[in-house]
Design a protein around this motif. Structure first.
Motif, PDB file in Angstrom:
ATOM      1  N   ALA A 141      16.770-109.893  14.065  1.00  0.00           N
ATOM      2  CA  ALA A 141      17.527-109.607  12.845  1.00  0.00           C
ATOM      3  C   ALA A 141      18.162-108.233  12.890  1.00  0.00           C
ATOM      4  O   ALA A 141      17.665-107.305  13.533  1.00  0.00           O
ATOM      5  CB  ALA A 141      16.605-109.704  11.624  1.00  0.00           C
ATOM      6  N   PHE A 142      19.295-108.124  12.185  1.00  0.00           N
ATOM      7  CA  PHE A 142      19.868-106.826  11.840  1.00  0.00           C
ATOM      8  C   PHE A 142      19.252-106.385  10.513  1.00  0.00           C
ATOM      9  O   PHE A 142      19.030-107.204   9.611  1.00  0.00           O
ATOM     10  CB  PHE A 142      21.380-106.913  11.665  1.00  0.00           C
ATOM     11  CG  PHE A 142      22.139-107.174  12.936  1.00  0.00           C
ATOM     12  CD1 PHE A 142      22.272-106.187  13.900  1.00  0.00           C
ATOM     13  CD2 PHE A 142      22.719-108.409  13.162  1.00  0.00           C
ATOM     14  CE1 PHE A 142      22.969-106.418  15.073  1.00  0.00           C
ATOM     15  CE2 PHE A 142      23.431-108.652  14.331  1.00  0.00           C
ATOM     16  CZ  PHE A 142      23.557-107.655  15.291  1.00  0.00           C
ATOM     17  N   VAL A 143      18.974-105.091  10.400  1.00  0.00           N
ATOM     18  CA  VAL A 143      18.398-104.541   9.181  1.00  0.00           C
ATOM     19  C   VAL A 143      19.166-103.269   8.830  1.00  0.00           C
ATOM     20  O   VAL A 143      19.439-102.451   9.710  1.00  0.00           O
ATOM     21  CB  VAL A 143      16.895-104.212   9.365  1.00  0.00           C
ATOM     22  CG1 VAL A 143      16.270-103.817   8.040  1.00  0.00           C
ATOM     23  CG2 VAL A 143      16.153-105.397   9.976  1.00  0.00           C
TER      24      VAL A 143
ATOM     25  N   VAL B  72      26.342-108.040  20.802  1.00  0.00           N
ATOM     26  CA  VAL B  72      27.391-108.266  19.803  1.00  0.00           C
ATOM     27  C   VAL B  72      28.464-107.188  19.916  1.00  0.00           C
ATOM     28  O   VAL B  72      29.665-107.479  19.868  1.00  0.00           O
ATOM     29  CB  VAL B  72      26.807-108.319  18.382  1.00  0.00           C
ATOM     30  CG1 VAL B  72      27.936-108.357  17.344  1.00  0.00           C
ATOM     31  CG2 VAL B  72      25.918-109.546  18.214  1.00  0.00           C
ATOM     32  N   THR B  73      28.054-105.940  20.068  1.00  0.00           N
ATOM     33  CA  THR B  73      29.021-104.848  20.240  1.00  0.00           C
ATOM     34  C   THR B  73      29.905-105.094  21.452  1.00  0.00           C
ATOM     35  O   THR B  73      31.139-105.004  21.377  1.00  0.00           O
ATOM     36  CB  THR B  73      28.293-103.504  20.388  1.00  0.00           C
ATOM     37  OG1 THR B  73      27.596-103.202  19.183  1.00  0.00           O
ATOM     38  CG2 THR B  73      29.274-102.375  20.690  1.00  0.00           C
TER      39      THR B  73
ATOM     40  N   LEU C  38      30.849-103.048  10.157  1.00  0.00           N
ATOM     41  CA  LEU C  38      31.343-104.415  10.037  1.00  0.00           C
ATOM     42  C   LEU C  38      30.326-105.301   9.317  1.00  0.00           C
ATOM     43  O   LEU C  38      30.677-106.123   8.475  1.00  0.00           O
ATOM     44  CB  LEU C  38      31.629-104.964  11.437  1.00  0.00           C
ATOM     45  CG  LEU C  38      32.549-106.191  11.542  1.00  0.00           C
ATOM     46  CD1 LEU C  38      33.964-105.854  11.101  1.00  0.00           C
ATOM     47  CD2 LEU C  38      32.554-106.725  12.963  1.00  0.00           C
ATOM     48  N   LEU C  39      29.051-105.096   9.612  1.00  0.00           N
ATOM     49  CA  LEU C  39      27.986-105.893   9.012  1.00  0.00           C
ATOM     50  C   LEU C  39      27.699-105.511   7.574  1.00  0.00           C
ATOM     51  O   LEU C  39      27.696-106.353   6.671  1.00  0.00           O
ATOM     52  CB  LEU C  39      26.707-105.742   9.835  1.00  0.00           C
ATOM     53  CG  LEU C  39      26.498-106.657  11.034  1.00  0.00           C
ATOM     54  CD1 LEU C  39      25.281-106.189  11.820  1.00  0.00           C
ATOM     55  CD2 LEU C  39      26.309-108.100  10.586  1.00  0.00           C
TER      56      LEU C  39
ATOM     57  N   ASN D 241      31.089-106.594   5.194  1.00  0.00           N
ATOM     58  CA  ASN D 241      30.623-107.952   4.864  1.00  0.00           C
ATOM     59  C   ASN D 241      31.175-109.032   5.796  1.00  0.00           C
ATOM     60  O   ASN D 241      31.653-110.078   5.346  1.00  0.00           O
ATOM     61  CB  ASN D 241      30.986-108.294   3.411  1.00  0.00           C
ATOM     62  CG  ASN D 241      30.427-107.298   2.426  1.00  0.00           C
ATOM     63  OD1 ASN D 241      29.264-106.906   2.519  1.00  0.00           O
ATOM     64  ND2 ASN D 241      31.256-106.853   1.489  1.00  0.00           N
ATOM     65  N   ARG D 242      31.064-108.786   7.099  1.00  0.00           N
ATOM     66  CA  ARG D 242      31.553-109.770   8.077  1.00  0.00           C
ATOM     67  C   ARG D 242      30.393-110.469   8.784  1.00  0.00           C
ATOM     68  O   ARG D 242      30.458-110.759   9.971  1.00  0.00           O
ATOM     69  CB  ARG D 242      32.469-109.083   9.105  1.00  0.00           C
ATOM     70  CG  ARG D 242      33.757-108.530   8.545  1.00  0.00           C
ATOM     71  CD  ARG D 242      34.654-109.635   7.978  1.00  0.00           C
ATOM     72  NE  ARG D 242      35.987-109.152   7.661  1.00  0.00           N
ATOM     73  CZ  ARG D 242      36.349-108.634   6.501  1.00  0.00           C
ATOM     74  NH1 ARG D 242      35.441-108.524   5.527  1.00  0.00           N
ATOM     75  NH2 ARG D 242      37.589-108.225   6.303  1.00  0.00           N
ATOM     76  N   SER D 243      29.331-110.750   8.045  1.00  0.00           N
ATOM     77  CA  SER D 243      28.161-111.390   8.658  1.00  0.00           C
ATOM     78  C   SER D 243      28.496-112.777   9.196  1.00  0.00           C
ATOM     79  O   SER D 243      27.918-113.228  10.186  1.00  0.00           O
ATOM     80  CB  SER D 243      27.011-111.481   7.652  1.00  0.00           C
ATOM     81  OG  SER D 243      27.392-112.228   6.511  1.00  0.00           O
TER      82      SER D 243
END
Length: 418
Positions: A127-129, A165-166, A320-321, A325-327
């Motif tokens: 997960a991203f946090v 992802v980067t 971006l995340l 709000n580009r989840s």
């Protein structure tokens, strides 16, 4: 692989049962995985912005999931160069301290908030946090969580999201990498650098130029086409091999490397700035280093870009995340990356594992450019005895002295997000 997946599923069930039984014994009915009191957990806490001595492992109240969130029992956390910059307060609009650092983790789903779908208790996830990752338990919105493949370890999963992802977004979404192109990537031995090299290998006839400290060359020489010492004149070395330059430049350094990167671009080439690690020289934030880095950036003239048919871009995954709000976009990228992983075309490179209590030493390793691949905080790892001359005990004089040595060329600068 099916057998390994079954074994991992059985191990996961045993871990959940163990945790549930332990909590039930300690708190009776409150031991339920879906409900709980104000239980405590271990977490790395940054008490104030500054040096390594601002970090400590403390007890904090365990969070519970809100609507749309998952509660994750953390097994491993990713450590990135951005975390060094956060510690120094060397970012735009830093949050207030004290805070728990960290932006990615892996673990086991322990509870579900209301309206969460697609996950079950016991799922192995990464997960991203938005901060708070360096703890035994985290809660994060479901849109930032992804299931882990059966044959991916927790440490590999913690090394996967930000790096790959980067790299993927820069290569394919921003620069439109295609067959026969060429790419220059700095810090080729780091997490993003290794991810870039692996993703480039999935496209036919892509030439990868990389820079890295000389002591890393033997370990990473097979991952890139041409490897240069970061202290050498890489501009002339690249032009000697490719007279026209390269199609894509990925710059995590900033400063004087911005002008160099733009000078190497072919017509219709793309330069992407995704970090500014030249600003980090000493243990604490230095205005001198910050100013020096930006003063060296060549002023970009739009008319010159127009005349030379060049593209300049920037990329920040965390913005971006969490700000833009580009989840949904990132989820699509993660699906593609997991397909590549399952096809055995990519694999995260883990440099080393560290206990939460060893976070200072781990940060120092990144700062000193010692890692090849990703450093991981292993939540269940017991700390090793500290050496007598512990790098966490840095005096003010030592910090100032290290700051002056920031241009020492034996320390490779790392990506902003790695």
């Amino acid at each position: 692989m099916a057998k390994e997946g079954a074994q991992r599923a059985e191990e996961t069930e045993q871990m959940i049962e163990k945790e549930g039984g332990k909590e039930a014994a300690e708190g009776g009915a409150a031991g339920s995985l879906r409900a709980g009191d104000a239980k405590e957990m271990r977490a790395v806490v940054l008490s104030a912005f500054g040096g390594l001595n601002k970090l400590r492992v403390s007890k904090k109240a365990m969070p519970e999931p809100q609507e749309g969130e998952l509660k994750i029992r953390v097994k491993a956390c990713g450590l990135n160069f951005i975390d060094l910059m956060v510690r120094q307060g060397n970012i735009d609009n830093p949050p207030k301290t004290p805070l728990v650092p960290g932006f990615e983790c892996s673990g086991i789903v322990e509870a579900l908030g209301d309206s969460v779908k697609g996950f079950e208790i016991g799922d192995r996830v990464m997960a991203f946090v938005n901060y708070n990752a360096w703890a035994e338990v985290v809660c994060t919105p479901v849109e930032f969580v992804y299931k882990i493949p059966d044959d991916m370890s927790f440490s590999e999963a913690a090394a996967f999201p930000m790096n790959f992802v980067t790299a993927y977004m820069m290569l394919f979404e921003v620069a439109n990498l295609r067959e026969g192109m060429s790419v220059l990537v700095h810090s080729a031995g780091g997490g993003v650098g290794q991810a870039v090299a692996q993703l480039c290998s999935t496209i036919p006839n892509v030439t990868v130029f990389g820079t890295a400290s000389s002591f890393k060359h033997e370990a990473i020489k097979n991952s890139v086409t041409h490897l240069f010492d970061r202290n050498a004149d890489y501009v002339q070395e690249v032009k000697r091999i490719s007279t026209d330059g390269v199609d894509i430049v990925l710059d995590c350094l900033c400063g004087e490397n911005t002008g160099k990167g733009l000078s190497l671009l072919k017509p219709l080439g793309t330069y992407i700035l995704y970090g500014s690690s030249n600003m980090v020289t000493g243990e604490t934030k230095s205005f001198f280093s910050f100013a020096k880095s930006w003063w060296q950036v060549e002023k970009v003239n739009p008319i010159k870009l127009y005349e030379e048919n060049k593209v300049i871009a920037g990329f920040s995954l965390l913005n971006l995340l969490f700000k833009q709000n580009r989840s949904g976009l990132i989820k699509g990228v993660m699906d593609k990356l997991l397909n590549l992983y399952n096809s055995k075309k990519i694999k995260p490179v883990v440099d080393s594992l560290w206990a939460l209590e060893e976070v200072k030493e781990a940060m120092q390793r990144i700062h000193d450019r010692g890692n090849i691949g990703k450093l991981i905080l292993d939540v269940e790892k017991a700390p090793t005895p500290l050496m007598a001359n512990d790098s966490t005990e840095t005096s003010e004089a030592g910090e100032e002295e290290e700051d002056h040595e920031g241009d020492n060329e034996n320390k490779e600068r790392m990506p902003f997000i790695q």
